[in-house]
Design a protein around this motif. Structure first.
Motif, PDB file in Angstrom:
ATOM      1  N   ASP A  20       2.169 -21.647 -64.810  1.00 16.35           N
ATOM      2  CA  ASP A  20       3.519 -21.243 -65.158  1.00 16.35           C
ATOM      3  C   ASP A  20       3.644 -19.713 -65.087  1.00 16.35           C
ATOM      4  OD1 ASP A  20       5.454 -20.238 -67.360  1.00 16.35           O
ATOM      5  OD2 ASP A  20       6.026 -22.337 -67.075  1.00 16.35           O
ATOM      6  N   PRO A  21       4.701 -19.205 -64.442  1.00 17.82           N
ATOM      7  CA  PRO A  21       4.873 -17.757 -64.329  1.00 17.82           C
ATOM      8  C   PRO A  21       4.869 -17.027 -65.679  1.00 17.82           C
ATOM      9  CG  PRO A  21       6.384 -18.863 -62.831  1.00 17.82           C
ATOM     10  CD  PRO A  21       5.720 -19.933 -63.673  1.00 17.82           C
ATOM     11  N   ALA A  22       5.371 -17.665 -66.710  1.00 14.23           N
ATOM     12  CA  ALA A  22       5.365 -17.026 -68.031  1.00 14.23           C
ATOM     13  C   ALA A  22       3.931 -16.813 -68.521  1.00 14.23           C
ATOM     14  CB  ALA A  22       6.156 -17.863 -69.036  1.00 14.23           C
ATOM     15  N   LYS A  23       3.059 -17.778 -68.243  1.00 13.84           N
ATOM     16  CA  LYS A  23       1.644 -17.651 -68.628  1.00 13.84           C
ATOM     17  C   LYS A  23       0.962 -16.552 -67.795  1.00 13.84           C
ATOM     18  CE  LYS A  23       1.430 -21.406 -71.289  1.00 13.84           C
ATOM     19  NZ  LYS A  23       1.620 -21.318 -72.681  1.00 13.84           N
ATOM     20  N   THR A 105      -7.650  -3.816 -58.797  1.00 12.31           N
ATOM     21  CA  THR A 105      -8.041  -5.095 -59.397  1.00 12.31           C
ATOM     22  C   THR A 105      -7.304  -5.329 -60.701  1.00 12.31           C
ATOM     23  OG1 THR A 105      -9.841  -4.177 -60.741  1.00 12.31           O
ATOM     24  CG2 THR A 105     -10.386  -4.845 -58.478  1.00 12.31           C
ATOM     25  N   LEU A 106      -7.306  -6.578 -61.094  1.00 14.18           N
ATOM     26  CA  LEU A 106      -6.855  -6.963 -62.424  1.00 14.18           C
ATOM     27  C   LEU A 106      -8.084  -7.474 -63.151  1.00 14.18           C
ATOM     28  CD1 LEU A 106      -4.264  -7.156 -64.115  1.00 14.18           C
ATOM     29  CD2 LEU A 106      -4.119  -9.546 -63.448  1.00 14.18           C
ATOM     30  N   ARG A 107      -8.480  -6.775 -64.202  1.00  8.69           N
ATOM     31  CA  ARG A 107      -9.675  -7.122 -64.974  1.00  8.69           C
ATOM     32  C   ARG A 107      -9.270  -8.095 -66.082  1.00  8.69           C
ATOM     33  NH1 ARG A 107     -12.252  -5.865 -69.630  1.00  8.69           N
ATOM     34  NH2 ARG A 107     -14.522  -5.657 -69.545  1.00  8.69           N
ATOM     35  N   ILE A 108      -9.882  -9.288 -66.040  1.00  6.75           N
ATOM     36  CA  ILE A 108      -9.606 -10.326 -67.026  1.00  6.75           C
ATOM     37  C   ILE A 108     -10.845 -10.470 -67.897  1.00  6.75           C
ATOM     38  CG2 ILE A 108      -8.942 -12.726 -67.396  1.00  6.75           C
ATOM     39  CD1 ILE A 108      -7.910 -12.689 -64.453  1.00  6.75           C
ATOM     40  N   GLY A 109     -10.720 -10.151 -69.178  1.00  4.73           N
ATOM     41  CA  GLY A 109     -11.849 -10.221 -70.097  1.00  4.73           C
ATOM     42  C   GLY A 109     -12.452 -11.613 -70.176  1.00  4.73           C
ATOM     43  N   LYS A 110     -13.716 -11.668 -70.551  1.00  9.07           N
ATOM     44  CA  LYS A 110     -14.471 -12.926 -70.599  1.00  9.07           C
ATOM     45  C   LYS A 110     -13.781 -13.972 -71.467  1.00  9.07           C
ATOM     46  CE  LYS A 110     -19.140 -14.615 -71.582  1.00  9.07           C
ATOM     47  NZ  LYS A 110     -20.518 -14.207 -71.894  1.00  9.07           N
ATOM     48  N   ALA A 111     -13.398 -13.629 -72.680  1.00  5.26           N
ATOM     49  CA  ALA A 111     -12.764 -14.596 -73.586  1.00  5.26           C
ATOM     50  C   ALA A 111     -11.453 -15.115 -72.999  1.00  5.26           C
ATOM     51  CB  ALA A 111     -12.527 -13.967 -74.959  1.00  5.26           C
ATOM     52  N   GLN A 112     -10.673 -14.213 -72.426  1.00  2.59           N
ATOM     53  CA  GLN A 112      -9.395 -14.608 -71.826  1.00  2.59           C
ATOM     54  C   GLN A 112      -9.626 -15.528 -70.628  1.00  2.59           C
ATOM     55  OE1 GLN A 112      -7.140 -11.369 -70.202  1.00  2.59           O
ATOM     56  NE2 GLN A 112      -5.297 -12.592 -69.987  1.00  2.59           N
ATOM     57  N   PHE A 113     -10.622 -15.207 -69.796  1.00  2.00           N
ATOM     58  CA  PHE A 113     -10.923 -16.013 -68.619  1.00  2.00           C
ATOM     59  C   PHE A 113     -11.362 -17.423 -69.027  1.00  2.00           C
ATOM     60  CE2 PHE A 113     -13.641 -17.492 -65.144  1.00  2.00           C
ATOM     61  CZ  PHE A 113     -12.803 -17.298 -64.058  1.00  2.00           C
ATOM     62  N   LEU A 114     -12.271 -17.504 -69.996  1.00  2.00           N
ATOM     63  CA  LEU A 114     -12.745 -18.817 -70.458  1.00  2.00           C
ATOM     64  C   LEU A 114     -11.611 -19.612 -71.108  1.00  2.00           C
ATOM     65  CD1 LEU A 114     -16.268 -17.821 -71.833  1.00  2.00           C
ATOM     66  CD2 LEU A 114     -15.726 -18.982 -69.674  1.00  2.00           C
ATOM     67  N   ASP A 115     -10.724 -18.926 -71.804  1.00  2.00           N
ATOM     68  CA  ASP A 115      -9.563 -19.584 -72.408  1.00  2.00           C
ATOM     69  C   ASP A 115      -8.665 -20.187 -71.317  1.00  2.00           C
ATOM     70  OD1 ASP A 115      -7.963 -20.226 -74.776  1.00  2.00           O
ATOM     71  OD2 ASP A 115      -6.529 -18.748 -73.988  1.00  2.00           O
ATOM     72  N   LYS A 119      -7.431 -24.117 -71.000  1.00  2.00           N
ATOM     73  CA  LYS A 119      -6.003 -24.467 -71.025  1.00  2.00           C
ATOM     74  C   LYS A 119      -5.488 -25.027 -69.709  1.00  2.00           C
ATOM     75  CE  LYS A 119      -4.648 -21.268 -74.634  1.00  2.00           C
ATOM     76  NZ  LYS A 119      -3.974 -20.007 -74.970  1.00  2.00           N
ATOM     77  N   PHE A 120      -6.122 -24.627 -68.606  1.00  2.00           N
ATOM     78  CA  PHE A 120      -5.628 -25.031 -67.288  1.00  2.00           C
ATOM     79  C   PHE A 120      -6.774 -25.625 -66.464  1.00  2.00           C
ATOM     80  CE2 PHE A 120      -3.012 -21.488 -68.726  1.00  2.00           C
ATOM     81  CZ  PHE A 120      -1.756 -22.077 -68.699  1.00  2.00           C
TER      82      PHE A 120
END
Length: 155
Positions: A20-23, A105-115, A119-120
């Motif tokens: 979803d674009p909002a996510k 780049t867009l850096r996505i933290g470990k916790a956020q990536f695993l989340d 979720k998806f």
């Protein structure tokens, strides 16, 4: 680049195409946009894996240390994800990533990536596809190298 532009870029990344674009907007807001000049290192082989990176623009080389010196394994281009192996396997970085031209780049933290994976589930499936394709490529390279060694040994 505006947040809307980042969301548009993220939607072109196969990994995030069905989110979803909002996510995606929330992910872009909670991630860090980083720029590297040619030759700058994104992360070093052996470092702790604390984030994954999405290539928004530019290219980067995947470099591994070998007994005979650095070896460039691949070039990562726009929409590629890098650094996910260390996060998924909870191991140090398996390679060095170095910008070979201006890299955004867009850096996505470990916790956020695993989340995101939790979720998806479709992201998890896409990650498996990416990793399977890389494994297939590596296996083909190893087979080719083994055949060359056999040929040299027979000569």
């Amino acid at each position: 680049m505006s947040i809307e532009d980042e969301v548009a870029v993220l939607r072109r990344v196969p990994l995030f195409a069905h989110i979803d674009p909002a996510k995606l907007k929330l992910m872009a807001l909670t991630s860090q946009r980083l720029t590297y000049e040619p030759g700058q290192v994104v992360f070093e082989q052996g470092a702790d894996a604390d984030a994954a990176y999405v290539v928004l623009d530019g290219t980067a080389e995947v470099v591994v240390d070998t007994p005979t010196g650095p070896l460039i394994l691949a070039t990562m281009e726009r929409n590629a994800i890098i650094g996910e192996i260390g996060i998924l396997c909870d191991v140090p970085r398996t390679a060095t990533i170095r910008a070979n031209q201006r890299l955004v780049t867009l850096r996505i933290g470990k916790a956020q990536f695993l989340d995101l994976l939790v979720k998806f589930p479709q992201i998890s499936v896409e990650i498996m596809r990416i990793l399977a394709a890389r494994l297939n490529h590596t296996s083909a390279d190893l087979t080719e190298a083994r055949n060359k060694l056999r040929t040299l040994g027979a000569a």
